[in-house]
Design a protein around this motif. Structure first.
Motif, PDB file in Angstrom:
ATOM      1  N   ALA A  25       0.820  -1.209   0.000  1.00 41.26           N
ATOM      2  CA  ALA A  25       0.000   0.000   0.000  1.00 41.26           C
ATOM      3  C   ALA A  25       0.858   1.265   0.000  1.00 41.26           C
ATOM      4  N   LYS A  26       1.932   1.256   0.780  1.00 47.34           N
ATOM      5  CA  LYS A  26       2.803   2.431   0.848  1.00 47.34           C
ATOM      6  C   LYS A  26       3.540   2.655  -0.467  1.00 47.34           C
ATOM      7  N   VAL A  27       4.065   1.577  -1.041  1.00 51.89           N
ATOM      8  CA  VAL A  27       4.803   1.696  -2.296  1.00 51.89           C
ATOM      9  C   VAL A  27       3.889   2.175  -3.416  1.00 51.89           C
ATOM     10  N   GLN A  28       2.681   1.637  -3.480  1.00 50.15           N
ATOM     11  CA  GLN A  28       1.752   2.037  -4.534  1.00 50.15           C
ATOM     12  C   GLN A  28       1.424   3.521  -4.436  1.00 50.15           C
ATOM     13  N   GLY A  29       1.284   4.012  -3.213  1.00 52.75           N
ATOM     14  CA  GLY A  29       1.001   5.428  -3.029  1.00 52.75           C
ATOM     15  C   GLY A  29       2.140   6.321  -3.476  1.00 52.75           C
ATOM     16  N   ILE A  30       3.367   5.824  -3.357  1.00 52.76           N
ATOM     17  CA  ILE A  30       4.537   6.614  -3.746  1.00 52.76           C
ATOM     18  C   ILE A  30       4.720   6.637  -5.258  1.00 52.76           C
ATOM     19  N   VAL A  31       4.612   5.466  -5.911  1.00 58.47           N
ATOM     20  CA  VAL A  31       4.959   5.380  -7.329  1.00 58.47           C
ATOM     21  C   VAL A  31       3.870   5.921  -8.246  1.00 58.47           C
ATOM     22  N   GLU A  32       2.635   6.092  -7.749  1.00 63.24           N
ATOM     23  CA  GLU A  32       1.616   6.750  -8.561  1.00 63.24           C
ATOM     24  C   GLU A  32       1.843   8.254  -8.450  1.00 63.24           C
ATOM     25  N   GLU A  33       2.609   8.793  -9.396  1.00 64.10           N
ATOM     26  CA  GLU A  33       3.051  10.183  -9.294  1.00 64.10           C
ATOM     27  C   GLU A  33       1.992  11.177  -9.771  1.00 64.10           C
ATOM     28  N   THR A  34       1.224  10.832 -10.805  1.00 65.53           N
ATOM     29  CA  THR A  34       0.172  11.708 -11.313  1.00 65.53           C
ATOM     30  C   THR A  34      -0.974  10.862 -11.853  1.00 65.53           C
ATOM     31  N   ARG A  35      -2.059  11.538 -12.238  1.00 68.26           N
ATOM     32  CA  ARG A  35      -3.174  10.874 -12.912  1.00 68.26           C
ATOM     33  C   ARG A  35      -3.446  11.578 -14.236  1.00 68.26           C
ATOM     34  N   LEU A  36      -4.244  10.957 -15.075  1.00 67.91           N
ATOM     35  CA  LEU A  36      -4.548  11.570 -16.363  1.00 67.91           C
ATOM     36  C   LEU A  36      -5.251  12.914 -16.140  1.00 67.91           C
ATOM     37  N   PRO A  37      -4.847  13.955 -16.886  1.00 66.10           N
ATOM     38  CA  PRO A  37      -5.371  15.314 -16.662  1.00 66.10           C
ATOM     39  C   PRO A  37      -6.693  15.573 -17.393  1.00 66.10           C
ATOM     40  N   THR A  38      -7.766  14.953 -16.934  1.00 70.24           N
ATOM     41  CA  THR A  38      -9.052  15.025 -17.634  1.00 70.24           C
ATOM     42  C   THR A  38      -9.982  16.123 -17.128  1.00 70.24           C
ATOM     43  N   ARG A  39      -9.659  16.754 -16.024  1.00 64.78           N
ATOM     44  CA  ARG A  39     -10.590  17.668 -15.371  1.00 64.78           C
ATOM     45  C   ARG A  39     -11.067  18.794 -16.296  1.00 64.78           C
ATOM     46  N   GLU A  40     -10.151  19.456 -16.985  1.00 61.97           N
ATOM     47  CA  GLU A  40     -10.517  20.622 -17.789  1.00 61.97           C
ATOM     48  C   GLU A  40     -11.418  20.250 -18.962  1.00 61.97           C
ATOM     49  N   ALA A  41     -11.088  19.191 -19.676  1.00 61.29           N
ATOM     50  CA  ALA A  41     -11.844  18.832 -20.884  1.00 61.29           C
ATOM     51  C   ALA A  41     -13.111  18.041 -20.577  1.00 61.29           C
ATOM     52  N   LEU A  42     -13.057  17.172 -19.578  1.00 67.06           N
ATOM     53  CA  LEU A  42     -14.172  16.265 -19.325  1.00 67.06           C
ATOM     54  C   LEU A  42     -14.991  16.623 -18.089  1.00 67.06           C
ATOM     55  N   ASP A  45     -12.262  14.052 -12.615  1.00 72.32           N
ATOM     56  CA  ASP A  45     -10.899  13.563 -12.411  1.00 72.32           C
ATOM     57  C   ASP A  45     -10.844  12.076 -12.727  1.00 72.32           C
ATOM     58  N   SER A  46      -9.964  11.714 -13.633  1.00 74.40           N
ATOM     59  CA  SER A  46      -9.792  10.306 -13.987  1.00 74.40           C
ATOM     60  C   SER A  46      -9.254   9.517 -12.802  1.00 74.40           C
ATOM     61  N   THR A  47      -9.605   8.248 -12.761  1.00 74.08           N
ATOM     62  CA  THR A  47      -9.060   7.356 -11.730  1.00 74.08           C
ATOM     63  C   THR A  47      -7.761   6.699 -12.180  1.00 74.08           C
ATOM     64  N   VAL A  48      -7.328   6.978 -13.408  1.00 70.55           N
ATOM     65  CA  VAL A  48      -6.169   6.289 -13.982  1.00 70.55           C
ATOM     66  C   VAL A  48      -4.875   6.941 -13.515  1.00 70.55           C
ATOM     67  N   GLY A  49      -4.103   6.202 -12.749  1.00 65.81           N
ATOM     68  CA  GLY A  49      -2.821   6.689 -12.276  1.00 65.81           C
ATOM     69  C   GLY A  49      -1.730   6.487 -13.311  1.00 65.81           C
ATOM     70  N   VAL A  50      -0.671   7.266 -13.175  1.00 64.53           N
ATOM     71  CA  VAL A  50       0.492   7.165 -14.063  1.00 64.53           C
ATOM     72  C   VAL A  50       1.647   6.608 -13.241  1.00 64.53           C
ATOM     73  N   TYR A  51       2.167   5.460 -13.653  1.00 63.04           N
ATOM     74  CA  TYR A  51       3.233   4.784 -12.919  1.00 63.04           C
ATOM     75  C   TYR A  51       4.507   4.747 -13.760  1.00 63.04           C
ATOM     76  N   GLY A  52       5.641   4.767 -13.077  1.00 63.77           N
ATOM     77  CA  GLY A  52       6.913   4.723 -13.784  1.00 63.77           C
ATOM     78  C   GLY A  52       7.345   6.070 -14.328  1.00 63.77           C
ATOM     79  N   GLY A  53       6.605   7.110 -14.020  1.00 66.28           N
ATOM     80  CA  GLY A  53       6.897   8.455 -14.500  1.00 66.28           C
ATOM     81  C   GLY A  53       5.754   9.377 -14.119  1.00 66.28           C
ATOM     82  N   LYS A  54       5.771  10.583 -14.636  1.00 66.67           N
ATOM     83  CA  LYS A  54       4.689  11.525 -14.378  1.00 66.67           C
ATOM     84  C   LYS A  54       4.461  12.381 -15.613  1.00 66.67           C
ATOM     85  N   ILE A  55       3.298  13.004 -15.694  1.00 67.53           N
ATOM     86  CA  ILE A  55       2.972  13.856 -16.830  1.00 67.53           C
ATOM     87  C   ILE A  55       3.594  15.232 -16.624  1.00 67.53           C
ATOM     88  N   ASN A  56       4.397  15.657 -17.587  1.00 67.64           N
ATOM     89  CA  ASN A  56       5.039  16.969 -17.556  1.00 67.64           C
ATOM     90  C   ASN A  56       4.940  17.620 -18.931  1.00 67.64           C
TER      91      ASN A  56
END
Length: 347
Positions: A25-42, A45-56
């Motif tokens: 649980a702790k590791v999963q919370g750390i490695v999910e750095e961002t989520r898909l940026p759907t708020r403005e268009a849709l 907030d998407s539930t889809v997390g981004v793992y292994g990196g982040k959106i920049n």
């Protein structure tokens, strides 16, 4: 399988139990750095997390799956280790040690069948899968060339979790219709380009949505790649993709409806729309042999006491990515096997 006697899903989420679950649980919370940026268009907030990196975004406003940084590097390293036992089960490890000691030590460190790739490896996977117009190599990681995929795309995972998101537009989409389209799309990718690497509800995105109608499906960044050193047969890889998809959707449907009849409908929707006898037969074989590695099905799979003791460690990564509950895994395995058998008997 008797669907009436199958256990229901607890209304509340299970709390982490024990040392391993707490780590997960702790590791999963750390490695999910961002989520898909759907708020403005849709508007949600998407539930889809981004793992292994982040959106920049770079100076030219290019959207990038940014794989730099300490957390991203740790995630890729840990991912390769934890995936080792995702689909790897030995029912009698002590018996294997007694009869075939060399094979036993290969079991202890078999090497991962698939892993999160480097930017260069992911870019190769993108090109192989025919996605080079949507994604491409960037000095930071992977560029999302069509930003609307992430900003305005409708993700299968969000459709299944529309009850949690509470957005009226999502709630009017028929999840079974979407699921059938998704399974058919996976089959198209398999036929045209080969196995993908990993297929979860977060990996199928529709670029166009009008009312309840979905159009133009596309894969999320295919960042999980098959280990070329393993020399795994293509039918095995495709069946692994389908196994991921079927198991994860079964669990999503069970969380959503709590109804095993609906789970059965979801599983059969995937099988019917994917509709490849050889791959479905391999899927059935995988399920009966104990893949994917999960907790709660030790007796059904026929594991020894030694294998059962190792199961929590071996299942840790699948627990993180699938969120399964011990009370339901045996029944889900039986259901998928039965639906595969029913499909194959009709062919």
């Amino acid at each position: 399988m008797n669907l009436e006697q199958a256990p229901t899903v607890p209304a509340k989420e299970e709390k982490p139990q024990g040392f391993i679950d707490n780590i997960r649980a702790k590791v999963q919370g750390i490695v999910e750095e961002t989520r898909l940026p759907t708020r403005e268009a849709l508007g949600y907030d998407s539930t889809v997390g981004v793992y292994g990196g982040k959106i920049n975004y770079d100076d030219q406003e290019c959207m990038v799956f940014d794989m730099r940084g300490f957390v991203s590097k740790v995630d890729r390293f840990g991912d390769a280790i934890l995936r080792t036992y995702d689909e790897h089960t030995v029912k009698e490890p002590l018996e294997l040690l007694r009869r075939h000691p060399k094979l036993f030590f290969r079991f202890l460190a078999p090497g991962t069948k698939r892993y999160r790739g480097t930017p260069e490896e992911i870019a190769e996977n993108i090109e192989r899968l025919g996605l080079d117009e949507e994604y491409g190599l960037h000095e930071w990681g992977i560029e999302i060339k069509d930003q609307d995929i992430y900003k305005a795309g409708t993700v299968l995972q969000d459709i299944y979790r529309s009850d949690l998101i509470g957005d009226p537009k999502l709630e009017q989409i028929d999840r079974f219709q979407a699921l059938g389209q998704a399974a058919g799309y996976v089959r198209e990718i398999h036929e045209s380009h080969g196995a993908i690497g990993e297929v979860l509800p977060s990996d199928i995105i529709w670029r166009e949505t009008e009312g309840s109608s979905l159009d133009k499906p596309i894969l999320n960044i295919p960042d999980i790649i098959y280990n070329q050193e393993k020399n795994t047969a293509e039918v095995d890889k495709k069946a692994t993709d389908l196994l991921d998809f079927t198991m994860s959707i079964g669990l999503e449907e069970l969380r959503r409806s709590g109804d095993w009849n609906e789970v059965q409908k979801a599983v059969r929707t995937i099988i019917d729309h994917y509709s490849d006898k050889d791959i479905v037969a391999m899927l059935k074989s995988f399920v009966l042999r104990g893949r994917l590695t999960m907790l709660g099905d030790e007796e059904a799979v026929g594991l020894s006491k030694a294998a059962t003791m190792l199961r929590p460690l071996h299942a840790m990564h699948n627990k993180a990515r699938l969120g399964f509950k011990k009370a339901v895994t045996e029944n889900l395995r039986e259901l998928i096997s039965a639906e595969c058998a029913d499909y194959l008997s009709a062919k």
